[in-house]
Design an enzyme around this catalytic site. Structure first.
Site, PDB file in Angstrom:
ATOM      1  N   GLU A 168      50.403 128.368  43.828  1.00 39.80           N
ATOM      2  CA  GLU A 168      49.350 128.977  43.010  1.00 39.80           C
ATOM      3  C   GLU A 168      48.987 130.386  43.472  1.00 39.80           C
ATOM      4  O   GLU A 168      48.444 131.171  42.680  1.00 39.80           O
ATOM      5  CB  GLU A 168      48.117 128.068  42.988  1.00 39.80           C
ATOM      6  CG  GLU A 168      47.180 128.404  41.842  1.00 39.80           C
ATOM      7  CD  GLU A 168      45.983 127.477  41.737  1.00 39.80           C
ATOM      8  OE1 GLU A 168      46.046 126.340  42.249  1.00 39.80           O
ATOM      9  OE2 GLU A 168      44.981 127.898  41.145  1.00 39.80           O
ATOM     10  N   LEU A 209      52.592 122.009  39.846  1.00 38.59           N
ATOM     11  CA  LEU A 209      53.318 121.413  40.985  1.00 38.59           C
ATOM     12  C   LEU A 209      54.805 121.734  40.867  1.00 38.59           C
ATOM     13  O   LEU A 209      55.487 121.994  41.863  1.00 38.59           O
ATOM     14  CB  LEU A 209      53.113 119.903  41.029  1.00 38.59           C
ATOM     15  CG  LEU A 209      51.698 119.393  41.344  1.00 38.59           C
ATOM     16  CD1 LEU A 209      51.712 117.876  41.491  1.00 38.59           C
ATOM     17  CD2 LEU A 209      51.107 120.023  42.594  1.00 38.59           C
ATOM     18  N   GLY A 258      49.758 123.139  51.511  1.00 42.24           N
ATOM     19  CA  GLY A 258      49.864 122.320  50.303  1.00 42.24           C
ATOM     20  C   GLY A 258      51.319 122.002  49.998  1.00 42.24           C
ATOM     21  O   GLY A 258      52.210 122.133  50.859  1.00 42.24           O
ATOM     22  N   LEU A 259      51.551 121.612  48.759  1.00 47.39           N
ATOM     23  CA  LEU A 259      52.886 121.159  48.368  1.00 47.39           C
ATOM     24  C   LEU A 259      53.967 122.213  48.624  1.00 47.39           C
ATOM     25  O   LEU A 259      55.024 121.921  49.198  1.00 47.39           O
ATOM     26  CB  LEU A 259      52.845 120.823  46.870  1.00 47.39           C
ATOM     27  CG  LEU A 259      54.137 120.328  46.272  1.00 47.39           C
ATOM     28  CD1 LEU A 259      54.324 118.861  46.582  1.00 47.39           C
ATOM     29  CD2 LEU A 259      54.133 120.515  44.767  1.00 47.39           C
ATOM     30  N   SER A 307      44.854 121.976  47.225  1.00 49.34           N
ATOM     31  CA  SER A 307      44.698 121.610  45.806  1.00 49.34           C
ATOM     32  C   SER A 307      45.753 120.590  45.386  1.00 49.34           C
ATOM     33  O   SER A 307      45.480 119.700  44.576  1.00 49.34           O
ATOM     34  CB  SER A 307      44.866 122.838  44.905  1.00 49.34           C
ATOM     35  OG  SER A 307      43.926 123.815  45.203  1.00 49.34           O
ATOM     36  N   HIS A 340      40.121 125.873  37.305  1.00 48.54           N
ATOM     37  CA  HIS A 340      41.086 124.863  37.756  1.00 48.54           C
ATOM     38  C   HIS A 340      42.335 125.487  38.347  1.00 48.54           C
ATOM     39  O   HIS A 340      42.856 125.006  39.363  1.00 48.54           O
ATOM     40  CB  HIS A 340      41.447 124.004  36.545  1.00 48.54           C
ATOM     41  CG  HIS A 340      42.403 122.892  36.829  1.00 48.54           C
ATOM     42  ND1 HIS A 340      42.129 121.889  37.727  1.00 48.54           N
ATOM     43  CD2 HIS A 340      43.633 122.604  36.304  1.00 48.54           C
ATOM     44  CE1 HIS A 340      43.156 121.041  37.760  1.00 48.54           C
ATOM     45  NE2 HIS A 340      44.082 121.458  36.913  1.00 48.54           N
ATOM     46  N   GLY A 368      50.631 115.101  37.477  1.00 43.21           N
ATOM     47  CA  GLY A 368      51.974 114.825  37.966  1.00 43.21           C
ATOM     48  C   GLY A 368      52.822 116.077  37.899  1.00 43.21           C
ATOM     49  O   GLY A 368      52.307 117.185  37.981  1.00 43.21           O
ATOM     50  N   ALA A 370      47.003 118.080  46.735  1.00 44.96           N
ATOM     51  CA  ALA A 370      46.689 116.673  46.985  1.00 44.96           C
ATOM     52  C   ALA A 370      45.697 116.145  45.955  1.00 44.96           C
ATOM     53  O   ALA A 370      45.546 114.939  45.791  1.00 44.96           O
ATOM     54  CB  ALA A 370      46.124 116.509  48.394  1.00 44.96           C
ATOM     55  N   TRP A 371      45.006 117.052  45.266  1.00 41.52           N
ATOM     56  CA  TRP A 371      44.020 116.626  44.273  1.00 41.52           C
ATOM     57  C   TRP A 371      44.615 116.578  42.870  1.00 41.52           C
ATOM     58  O   TRP A 371      43.921 116.203  41.924  1.00 41.52           O
ATOM     59  CB  TRP A 371      42.830 117.591  44.267  1.00 41.52           C
ATOM     60  CG  TRP A 371      41.994 117.533  45.509  1.00 41.52           C
ATOM     61  CD1 TRP A 371      42.366 117.060  46.734  1.00 41.52           C
ATOM     62  CD2 TRP A 371      40.631 117.957  45.647  1.00 41.52           C
ATOM     63  NE1 TRP A 371      41.330 117.191  47.637  1.00 41.52           N
ATOM     64  CE2 TRP A 371      40.249 117.735  46.980  1.00 41.52           C
ATOM     65  CE3 TRP A 371      39.710 118.519  44.777  1.00 41.52           C
ATOM     66  CZ2 TRP A 371      38.986 118.054  47.470  1.00 41.52           C
ATOM     67  CZ3 TRP A 371      38.448 118.834  45.259  1.00 41.52           C
ATOM     68  CH2 TRP A 371      38.088 118.597  46.591  1.00 41.52           C
ATOM     69  N   HIS A 412      39.668 123.972  33.347  1.00 50.27           N
ATOM     70  CA  HIS A 412      40.019 122.621  32.894  1.00 50.27           C
ATOM     71  C   HIS A 412      38.869 122.101  32.040  1.00 50.27           C
ATOM     72  O   HIS A 412      37.711 122.230  32.418  1.00 50.27           O
ATOM     73  CB  HIS A 412      40.256 121.702  34.095  1.00 50.27           C
ATOM     74  CG  HIS A 412      41.033 120.467  33.736  1.00 50.27           C
ATOM     75  ND1 HIS A 412      40.493 119.448  32.984  1.00 50.27           N
ATOM     76  CD2 HIS A 412      42.313 120.100  34.009  1.00 50.27           C
ATOM     77  CE1 HIS A 412      41.418 118.507  32.823  1.00 50.27           C
ATOM     78  NE2 HIS A 412      42.530 118.878  33.428  1.00 50.27           N
TER      79      HIS A 412
HETATM   80  C1  SIN Z   1      45.314 117.119  34.871  1.00 52.36           C
HETATM   81  O1  SIN Z   1      45.738 116.086  35.373  1.00 52.36           O
HETATM   82  O2  SIN Z   1      44.589 117.140  33.879  1.00 52.36           O
HETATM   83  C2  SIN Z   1      45.644 118.408  35.516  1.00 52.36           C
HETATM   84  C3  SIN Z   1      47.081 118.609  35.513  1.00 52.36           C
HETATM   85  C4  SIN Z   1      47.366 120.043  35.705  1.00 52.36           C
HETATM   86  O3  SIN Z   1      46.436 120.823  35.903  1.00 52.36           O
HETATM   87  O4  SIN Z   1      48.511 120.420  35.605  1.00 52.36           O
END
Ligand code: SIN
Length: 527
Positions: free
Chosen positions: A360, A377, A13-14, A41, A336, A48, A43-44, A231
């Site tokens: 994560e 991120l 991932g990132l 994750s 999430h 931002g 990429a999903w 989430h």
């Molecule tokens: C979202 O775009 O709602 C999720 C962003 C995040 O989990 O930081």
């Protein structure tokens, strides 16, 4: 067994990609379960990266919001460090070619997300940040000859001598096969969190706590495992994983309504839909439980613009036969993000020599009990760089030949029925609302599943992480951030600190809990 001078990065991932680039020209071997760019994750991620880029904003304000959202357990020094360097990372991603959204004057376009005191989330094509940043990093990686990627391989366990990690065992990610040991001078874990341990999740299917569990089984110290973020607005359209309806939609003014058309968040919190994520998640959960069918209504705020400004959301709506211009979107909470994970210091070092962690899979103290939106991120970027710098400082610069892997016959893949039961147990008893009885019953089920599948290392990684989450949740007799106990609904000021735990301690809690666990079904549990 293969011995290499390459630094092994577990994950793709990132954090993994960024660390591999940072380590160049040091030779790296990346272990990616899927083709590069798939299955991570990052990429999903739709929102931002949070960073104080506006002249009217400051790292101090970003740090203060991070500390406040974290409900009393954020490490303020970590928050100050991460928010201070956020800007540099955005500028570096920009120079690598990430096409961040810009205004006519060339400034970064900022989204507003819950619990931020300013619009502070840099974004790409509305909700495409994760995918676009990953594509940028993958393109850079393809031009970086020091990085070798093994696709289709899954790490199963760490090899140690005393408290030093000396290598990692891998197997085929797609078919039963035996394991191969790769001995390496340093291992960086960057393989994601635990969302997929839950039946309702926004995480890709492969992300089921394996990396955290692997480190725990090797003896690494864990931090804050009970803090899982749900989430509020996963699409409730029967898909597993649940597609995300980004919080940025609420930042643009979308509201939450129930089947009676009532805007229920107005009665819950002064910030209504932009209240901290845990509060919105519990309100949505309550509406779902009451049969009130919560929905995200983008109609008045965005109209037809939702289709162009939020392409991922529009694509999911089209697939599910929802017209968001005319109708609200059905939503439900979904696991999430895991705030807990492998305990890491500011250099990404774990408690074991030779083992680093970022993203994560780690718990750095940035998120506390409730992560501020789009800090995920950011943390991955900051700790990937810190860990890469620290690893580089400990190793001589060498060259290393590419590694060739051939998996032997044998092995197995996790039993799908056992995985399904584990995930349902986590959602039902270790989810948004927890009780002592539910947690004990979950721990008893996890113990039984583990005993029945003791020869499957990948499954044991999942049950190790599930055990850590449930045991720490049972121990924390209060409600704080993402951790809610129906039997202890208030925060306890004496518990306003992080949890630190080793797996054997969690196993001892599990053994004791299983002895007096009540009989609970997936529908009810005695209170
Ligand atoms: C979202 O775009 O709602 C999720 C962003 C995040 O989990 O930081």
């Amino acid at each position: 067994m293969i011995r290499t001078d390459r630094i092994v990065i577990v994950g793709a991932g990132l954090g993994a990609l960024y660390a591999a680039l940072e380590l160049a020209p040091r030779p790296v071997l990346m272990i990616s379960p899927e083709a590069l760019g798939d299955g991570a994750s990052s990429a999903w991620a739709q929102g931002g990266v949070a960073a104080a880029m506006a002249a009217s904003d400051s790292p101090e304000s970003h740090a203060a919001d991070t500390v406040k959202a974290g409900a009393g357990t954020v490490d303020a020094e970590v928050a100050a460090m991460v928010t201070r360097v956020a800007r540099d990372h955005i500028l570096d991603l920009t120079s690598l070619g990430t096409p961040f959204d810009r205004d006519p004057e060339g400034g970064y376009v900022m989204s507003r997300e819950a619990a931020h005191s300013a619009a502070r989330v840099v974004r790409v094509q509305g909700d495409q940040a994760g995918r676009q940043i990953m594509e940028t990093l993958i393109a850079a990686l393809r031009d970086t000859p020091s990085v070798q990627v093994i696709e289709g391989a899954l790490a199963t366990r760490l090899e140690s001598e005393g408290d030093r990690v000396t290598g990692v065992w891998i197997t085929s990610a797609h078919a039963p096969s035996g394991e191969v040991l790769i001995e390496a001078p340093a291992v960086l874990l960057a393989g994601g969190g635990s969302g997929g341990l839950y039946a309702h999740t926004t995480n890709p299917p492969r992300i089921r706590g394996q990396v955290i569990g692997m480190a725990a089984r090797a003896g690494a110290l864990m931090a804050d495992p009970e803090f899982v973020q749900f989430h509020p607005t996963g699409f409730d359209i029967g898909e597993d994983p649940a597609p995300l309806a980004t919080e940025a939609l609420r930042g643009e003014g979308a509201t939450l309504i129930n089947k009676a058309g009532e805007r229920f968040m107005l009665n819950v919190h002064p910030d209504a839909e932009l209240a901290p994520r845990d509060i919105v998640a519990r309100a949505i959960f309550a509406e779902t439980q009451a049969g009130n069918r919560p929905m995200l209504d983008t109609r008045a705020a965005l109209g037809a613009q939702v289709l162009t400004l939020f392409p991922s959301v529009a694509e999911t709506c089209a697939r599910a036969g929802i017209d968001p211009v005319a109708d609200p979107i059905p939503v439900a909470v979904a696991a999430h993000y895991h705030m807990g994970g492998v305990a890491a210091d500011q250099a990404g070092r774990t408690s074991l020599q030779g083992l680093w962690v970022c993203g994560e899979a780690s718990s750095t103290g940035l998120h506390g009990a409730n992560r501020l939106a789009s800090n995920g991120l950011l943390e991955a970027l900051v700790y990937a760089r810190n860990a890469a710098g620290d690893i580089a400082g400990t190793l001589p610069l060498t060259e290393a030949a590419p590694v060739t892997i051939r998996f032997p016959d044998g092995g197995s893949i996790p039993d799908p029925d056992a995985v399904a039961l584990l995930r349902q147990t986590m959602t039902t008893h270790v989810g948004v609302r927890r009780t002592a009885n539910g947690l004990k019953s979950a721990l008893a089920t996890i113990a039984r599943l583990e005993a029945d599948h003791a020869d499957d290392p990948s499954f044991l990684n999942m049950t190790a992480t599930a055990t850590l989450i449930a045991a720490a949740a049972l121990t924390r007799e209060e409600s704080r951030g993402g951790h809610w106990r129906d039997d202890f609904p208030e925060p306890n000021p004496d518990l306003a600190h992080r949890s630190l735990i080793h797996l054997p301690d969690a196993l001892a809690i599990r053994t004791a809990a299983a002895k007096d666990a009540p009989q609970c079904s997936m529908l009810n549990c005695p209170t």
